[in-house]
Design an enzyme around this catalytic site. Structure first.
Site, short mmCIF file in Angstrom:
data_model
loop_
_atom_site.label_atom_id
_atom_site.label_comp_id
_atom_site.label_asym_id
_atom_site.label_seq_id
_atom_site.Cartn_x
_atom_site.Cartn_y
_atom_site.Cartn_z
N GLY A 11 0.94 -1.24 -0.11
CA GLY A 11 0.15 -0.07 -0.07
C GLY A 11 0.87 1.06 0.13
O GLY A 11 1.78 1.27 0.77
N ARG A 72 0.83 -5.13 -4.93
CA ARG A 72 1.04 -6.61 -3.92
C ARG A 72 1.39 -7.59 -5.20
O ARG A 72 0.78 -8.12 -6.43
CB ARG A 72 -0.42 -6.71 -3.23
N ASP A 103 5.01 -5.36 6.40
CA ASP A 103 5.75 -6.11 6.42
C ASP A 103 5.98 -6.85 5.11
O ASP A 103 6.34 -7.76 4.89
CB ASP A 103 5.54 -6.74 7.37
N SER A 105 6.47 -6.43 1.66
CA SER A 105 8.04 -6.19 1.23
C SER A 105 9.16 -7.10 1.55
O SER A 105 9.72 -6.93 1.12
CB SER A 105 8.06 -4.96 1.01
N THR A 125 4.31 2.86 5.86
CA THR A 125 2.83 2.66 5.53
C THR A 125 1.97 3.12 6.32
O THR A 125 2.27 3.87 7.69
CB THR A 125 3.15 0.90 6.22
N ASP A 127 0.43 2.56 8.26
CA ASP A 127 -0.36 1.91 9.57
C ASP A 127 0.71 1.93 10.79
O ASP A 127 -0.29 2.11 11.69
CB ASP A 127 -1.09 0.25 9.12
N ASP A 129 2.54 -0.14 11.97
CA ASP A 129 2.21 -1.63 11.87
C ASP A 129 3.91 -2.54 12.18
O ASP A 129 4.02 -3.27 12.31
CB ASP A 129 1.31 -2.40 11.90
N GLY A 170 -5.46 1.13 9.43
CA GLY A 170 -4.77 0.25 10.05
C GLY A 170 -4.34 -0.87 9.96
O GLY A 170 -3.98 -1.80 10.94
N ARG A 171 -4.95 -2.05 9.46
CA ARG A 171 -5.16 -3.35 9.07
C ARG A 171 -5.42 -3.64 10.30
O ARG A 171 -6.29 -4.05 10.76
CB ARG A 171 -3.69 -3.55 8.10
N ARG A 243 -25.17 7.97 12.63
CA ARG A 243 -24.84 7.78 11.24
C ARG A 243 -23.15 7.05 11.05
O ARG A 243 -22.09 7.44 12.26
CB ARG A 243 -24.70 9.41 10.59
N ARG A 252 -5.03 7.59 2.55
CA ARG A 252 -3.24 6.55 1.78
C ARG A 252 -3.02 7.95 1.34
O ARG A 252 -2.38 8.25 0.86
CB ARG A 252 -3.79 5.96 1.32
O1 F6P Z 1 -1.48 -1.13 4.94
C1 F6P Z 1 -2.46 0.15 4.88
C2 F6P Z 1 -3.92 0.13 4.03
O2 F6P Z 1 -3.94 0.79 3.50
C3 F6P Z 1 -3.82 -0.56 5.20
O3 F6P Z 1 -4.54 0.73 6.37
C4 F6P Z 1 -5.87 -1.03 4.85
O4 F6P Z 1 -6.15 -2.07 5.67
C5 F6P Z 1 -5.46 -1.65 3.05
O5 F6P Z 1 -4.05 -0.96 2.89
C6 F6P Z 1 -5.57 -1.93 2.48
O6 F6P Z 1 -5.40 -1.80 1.07
P1 F6P Z 1 -5.93 -2.13 -0.39
O7 F6P Z 1 -5.20 -0.88 -0.86
O8 F6P Z 1 -5.09 -3.27 -1.30
O9 F6P Z 1 -7.40 -2.10 -0.36
#
Ligand code: F6P
Length: 319
Positions: A11, A72, A103, A105, A125, A127, A129, A170-171, A243, A252
């Site tokens: 990502g 990816r 991770d 990558s 990233t 995230d 993380d 944030g995965r 809501r 992103r």
């Molecule tokens: O790792 C970055 C991230 O934006 C995560 O927060 C999210 O879960 C994922 O990538 C979304 O991936 P994609 O862009 O493949 O939908």
């Protein structure tokens, strides 16, 4: 070492361009040739590689996304894919590779290093993380994007006296949700590292409502589940007008914050220094504002920990 390569993978994250710029400029400063690999490991397999010059990275430090594109790549998880990548590296005379990403990558970087191709990982990233670094490139910008969105949502939440559930990325990690919750004074934050807190959210909503509080912001990390589902469950439990906003990929994009540009410049440049020092299979990071590096194998086998003291604080402050 005379020729190195650089790629971005997984990502994208704001600040990746600043990292690419730092790699290219630092390498050229040291008299190296630099090659940009487009579309991550897929581009490596396909030989999508071109020489970069000082000017190739002009006017990108302020831009979101990645000039080298990203992907990816399933094929690179296979031995065959990795060997194809190595063939391309050999063909271009590239002796070391810098991999900017998360991770997934770094797994590719580890495989190449094991096969004799020195790689250095740069954590990029939103995230946050990745263990071994206090911050990843892109986290600060994404956090500010979230804050900006929540500030706006709070205006309408106040005007209409509604409860808002906001789902953030944030995965599997709760960092974006937690930091956003603290920065925005959210009434509740749900993160994967502290599950089963739904009852507490309901309790707080009821307490607030009884005190005369007419609007609330609840931040849900995507790792906990769908914001839409939580919105429905909350409405069922407290019967308040609710809501849901899913911030999605807006998190992103955008121009990187000053912090991310500085972090990316420091980490990118440091990764070149490590290659020149003959290091391989390392990830650069920043800890207590000092540049560090760690074994990528160790990073891949360690779990990122969210700061639970911060989580407790967010609860105390939104009592
Ligand atoms: O790792 C970055 C991230 O934006 C995560 O927060 C999210 O879960 C994922 O990538 C979304 O991936 P994609 O862009 O493949 O939908």
């Amino acid at each position: 070492m005379k020729k190195i390569g650089v790629l971005t993978s997984g990502g994208d994250a704001p600040g990746m361009n600043a990292a690419i710029r730092a790699v290219v400029r630092k390498a050229i400063y040291h008299g190296l040739e630099v090659y940009g690999v487009k579309y991550g490991f897929q581009g490596l397999i396909d030989g999508n590689i071109e020489k970069m010059e000082l000017g190739s990275v002009g006017d990108i430090i302020q831009r979101g996304g990645t000039k080298l594109y990203s992907a990816r790549c399933e094929e690179f998880k296979t031995e065959e894919g990795q060997l194809k990548g190595i063939e391309q590296l050999k063909k271009h005379g590239i002796e070391g590779l810098i991999v900017i990403g998360g991770d997934g990558s770094f797994m590719g970087a580890k495989k190449l290093t094991e096969k004799g191709y020195p790689c250095i990982g740069v954590p990029g990233t939103i995230d946050n993380d990745i263990p071994g670094t206090d911050f990843t490139i892109g986290f600060d910008t994404a956090l500010n994007t979230i804050i900006d969105a929540i500030d706006k949502i709070r205006d309408t939440a106040t005007s209409h006296e509604r409860t808002y559930v906001i789902e953030v990325m944030g995965r599997d990690a709760g960092d974006l949700a937690l930091w956003a919750g603290l920065a925005d004074g959210a009434e509740s934050v749900l993160i994967p590292e502290a599950e089963d807190e739904f009852e507490d959210v309901i309790e707080r909503l009821k307490r607030g409502h009884d005190r005369g509080k007419k609007h609330s912001i609840i931040i849900v990390a995507e790792g906990v589940g769908s914001g839409v589902d939580f919105g429905r469950k909350i409405k069922e439990a407290v019967n308040l007008e609710t809501r849901v906003t899913v911030l999605g990929h807006t998190q992103r994009g955008g121009s990187p914050s000053a912090s991310d540009r500085v972090l990316a410049s420091r980490l990118g440049a440091h990764s070149v220094d490590l290659l020149l020092d003959g290091k391989a299979g390392r990830m650069v990071g920043i800890q207590q504002n000092k540049l560090v590096d760690h074994d990528i194998v160790e990073i891949l086998s360690t779990k990122h920990e969210v700061d639970l003291d911060m989580y407790r604080l967010s609860k105390e402050l939104s009592i």
